[in-house]
Design a protein around this motif. Sequence first.
Motif, mmCIF file in Angstrom:
data_model
loop_
_atom_site.group_PDB
_atom_site.id
_atom_site.type_symbol
_atom_site.label_atom_id
_atom_site.label_comp_id
_atom_site.label_asym_id
_atom_site.label_seq_id
_atom_site.Cartn_x
_atom_site.Cartn_y
_atom_site.Cartn_z
ATOM 1 N N HIS A 379 40.781 -24.656 -84.605
ATOM 2 C CA HIS A 379 41.157 -24.100 -83.221
ATOM 3 C C HIS A 379 41.755 -25.723 -82.302
ATOM 4 C CE1 HIS A 379 37.077 -26.049 -81.753
ATOM 5 N NE2 HIS A 379 36.614 -25.213 -81.008
ATOM 6 N N GLU A 380 41.872 -26.470 -82.978
ATOM 7 C CA GLU A 380 42.493 -27.837 -82.242
ATOM 8 C C GLU A 380 44.252 -27.911 -83.004
ATOM 9 O OE1 GLU A 380 39.985 -30.606 -80.093
ATOM 10 O OE2 GLU A 380 38.855 -29.688 -81.646
ATOM 11 N N PHE A 381 45.144 -28.262 -82.758
ATOM 12 C CA PHE A 381 46.384 -28.431 -83.403
ATOM 13 C C PHE A 381 47.132 -29.766 -81.976
ATOM 14 C CE2 PHE A 381 46.882 -24.614 -81.232
ATOM 15 C CZ PHE A 381 48.204 -25.111 -80.338
ATOM 16 N N VAL A 382 47.989 -30.638 -82.718
ATOM 17 C CA VAL A 382 48.913 -31.633 -82.269
ATOM 18 C C VAL A 382 50.195 -30.911 -82.302
ATOM 19 C CG1 VAL A 382 49.636 -33.910 -81.161
ATOM 20 C CG2 VAL A 382 47.121 -33.602 -81.971
ATOM 21 N N THR A 383 50.531 -30.997 -80.585
ATOM 22 C CA THR A 383 52.113 -30.476 -81.351
ATOM 23 C C THR A 383 52.662 -31.244 -80.392
ATOM 24 O OG1 THR A 383 52.186 -29.647 -78.801
ATOM 25 C CG2 THR A 383 51.510 -28.245 -80.619
ATOM 26 N N LYS A 384 54.497 -31.579 -80.666
ATOM 27 C CA LYS A 384 54.773 -32.585 -80.001
ATOM 28 C C LYS A 384 55.800 -32.181 -79.119
ATOM 29 C CE LYS A 384 57.359 -33.336 -84.680
ATOM 30 N NZ LYS A 384 58.562 -33.102 -85.688
ATOM 31 N N CYS A 385 55.964 -33.105 -78.417
ATOM 32 C CA CYS A 385 56.073 -32.763 -76.724
ATOM 33 C C CYS A 385 56.722 -34.273 -76.493
ATOM 34 C CB CYS A 385 54.950 -32.830 -75.887
ATOM 35 S SG CYS A 385 55.315 -31.980 -73.745
ATOM 36 N N ASP A 386 57.976 -34.574 -75.358
ATOM 37 C CA ASP A 386 58.994 -35.484 -75.070
ATOM 38 C C ASP A 386 58.157 -36.122 -73.886
ATOM 39 O OD1 ASP A 386 60.015 -35.640 -77.270
ATOM 40 O OD2 ASP A 386 61.936 -33.986 -76.160
ATOM 41 N N SER A 387 58.081 -34.997 -73.218
ATOM 42 C CA SER A 387 57.525 -35.421 -71.713
ATOM 43 C C SER A 387 55.561 -34.457 -71.095
ATOM 44 C CB SER A 387 58.303 -34.654 -70.264
ATOM 45 O OG SER A 387 58.472 -33.109 -70.421
ATOM 46 N N PRO A 388 54.545 -35.298 -72.074
ATOM 47 C CA PRO A 388 52.993 -34.330 -71.985
ATOM 48 C C PRO A 388 53.124 -34.592 -70.545
ATOM 49 C CG PRO A 388 53.379 -36.054 -73.495
ATOM 50 C CD PRO A 388 54.482 -36.004 -72.563
ATOM 51 N N GLU A 389 52.786 -35.200 -69.573
ATOM 52 C CA GLU A 389 52.479 -35.779 -68.081
ATOM 53 C C GLU A 389 53.257 -34.126 -67.426
ATOM 54 O OE1 GLU A 389 49.812 -37.326 -67.002
ATOM 55 O OE2 GLU A 389 49.650 -37.942 -68.936
ATOM 56 N N LYS A 390 54.451 -34.004 -67.079
ATOM 57 C CA LYS A 390 55.833 -33.457 -66.503
ATOM 58 C C LYS A 390 54.552 -31.863 -67.465
ATOM 59 C CE LYS A 390 59.517 -34.059 -65.765
ATOM 60 N NZ LYS A 390 60.574 -34.375 -66.388
ATOM 61 N N VAL A 391 54.623 -31.378 -68.469
ATOM 62 C CA VAL A 391 54.190 -30.190 -68.794
ATOM 63 C C VAL A 391 52.559 -29.857 -68.321
ATOM 64 C CG1 VAL A 391 53.600 -29.108 -70.801
ATOM 65 C CG2 VAL A 391 55.373 -29.967 -71.354
ATOM 66 N N LEU A 392 51.528 -30.791 -68.270
ATOM 67 C CA LEU A 392 50.186 -30.750 -68.248
ATOM 68 C C LEU A 392 50.305 -30.633 -66.244
ATOM 69 C CD1 LEU A 392 48.690 -33.395 -70.066
ATOM 70 C CD2 LEU A 392 48.680 -30.752 -70.819
ATOM 71 N N GLN A 393 51.486 -30.962 -65.960
ATOM 72 C CA GLN A 393 50.646 -30.329 -64.218
ATOM 73 C C GLN A 393 51.244 -29.547 -63.974
ATOM 74 O OE1 GLN A 393 54.029 -34.140 -62.229
ATOM 75 N NE2 GLN A 393 51.423 -35.939 -63.547
ATOM 76 N N ALA A 394 52.952 -28.957 -64.710
ATOM 77 C CA ALA A 394 52.993 -27.475 -64.639
ATOM 78 C C ALA A 394 52.127 -27.294 -64.567
ATOM 79 C CB ALA A 394 54.174 -27.320 -65.472
ATOM 80 N N LEU A 395 51.075 -27.183 -65.999
ATOM 81 C CA LEU A 395 50.113 -26.046 -66.208
ATOM 82 C C LEU A 395 48.980 -26.746 -65.267
ATOM 83 C CD1 LEU A 395 49.760 -26.907 -69.982
ATOM 84 C CD2 LEU A 395 50.427 -24.532 -68.362
ATOM 85 N N ASP A 396 49.065 -27.436 -64.665
ATOM 86 C CA ASP A 396 47.481 -28.120 -63.516
ATOM 87 C C ASP A 396 48.037 -26.083 -62.101
ATOM 88 O OD1 ASP A 396 45.710 -29.644 -62.532
ATOM 89 O OD2 ASP A 396 47.104 -29.486 -61.162
ATOM 90 N N ALA A 397 49.251 -26.431 -61.493
ATOM 91 C CA ALA A 397 49.583 -26.286 -60.681
ATOM 92 C C ALA A 397 49.146 -24.526 -60.933
ATOM 93 C CB ALA A 397 51.596 -26.400 -59.929
#
Length: 434
Positions: A379-397
């Motif tokens: 139930h865990e996996f790693v995906t490629k992502c060029d800008s992790p912080e931007k993605v995580l900040q958007a989800l946090d919002a």
Amino acid sequence: MGTYVPNTESQKRSMLDTVGVGAVEELFASVPKEMLVDRLDLPEGMSELSVRQAVTAMARKNRVYDTVLRGAGAYRHFIPAVVKSITSREELVTAYTPYQAEISQGILQSIFEYQTMICTLTGMDVSNASVYDGATAAAEALAMCRDRKRNKAYVSACADPQVIETMRTYCFGSEMELALIPERDGRTDLEALKGLLAADAACVYLAQPNYYGNMEDARATGEIVHAAGAKFIMGCNPIALAVMETPAACGADVAVGEAQPLGLDAAFGGPYLGYMAATKAMFRKLPGRIVGQTHDVDGNVGYVLTLTAREQHIRREKASSNICSNQALCAFTAGVYLTAMGSEGLRQAAALSMSKAHYFAAELEKIGMPRVHTGEYFHEFVTKCDSPEKVLQALDAHGILGGLPVEGGILWCVTEAVSREELDRAVAVIEEVC
């Protein structure tokens, strides 16, 4: 506000001198400075009511997420209401691992049942009454396997980094050598393992699934380890054990892991619960407390602490372990959870977690975030992502706790507690950012 610790300055100085530090603050040197608070910003002379209101207002600053897509060792699963209803009863909250069997049959039986269920999950012959957490269990397992001629532990580089660090601390204290088995494509490099194992190999530790969520070839690993005359330790997610091969089926000598998913909240990091189980051949090396079933003089079933006259209790200088206490209430909670869920319920929780994770991974791949690794995962996996912080900040919002940034991308986790609608909403937010 003063202090609730009644030690005098001379007593504090004596204790600091004994442990070899100059100030109390040095004991927290490993904690990031931005996490430390010198004192609460409260005026002098406040009433108890005013202090409580002020501190409650501070607590409201903590963010509680409705949707959690992060694991990496701590997991949010559904906990049936009956679990907290039973474990919050006063007579159970105050219960401790008992020494006097005559007045402690209830808690002794609860621990015995917990041990039995851990043995059923792992396929092993015997379990102890638990230890502090999964990292402690893994480190204690290394000590179980050492002897005079074999004093080197081999640990998969794909294990949880915090578990590895705990192992290093234990090995440093016991003068046991620790070597990492290289990682290849998100899994343990078994060819490298074959070349590493020598006559001094005491044991090999493998996480299943590993830190990246990938399933390892545990059977093959066990065969390689035993061919070298070493012991095989598996560190397993207990929820995954409902749908994967047991450690016993894979040839493990010791099975350990973090049992927090079994009815315990994430709770800011604890208290957690380390389970330990072993084969009959390793029975007497199992650390901590073990509850056994017996009969009294009238033939009635009874429960007692068994094998208590072991070296860790009476000849501590010769012991392979000096751990004594255990997480009795946490183990009881896990036992109630497993009883409430039953084998079918646990299997359903595992199957839902796995299927939802695979659905989420497929949806992320559609928007340009494919998995970093190939092969089976739980139930865990790693995906490629060029800008992790931007993605995580958007989800946090949007009230979503995203995955954990790791080298090469983001480590995601999905459990049965996350709905498909929540996953679709997260994908929509990520797509807009990317």
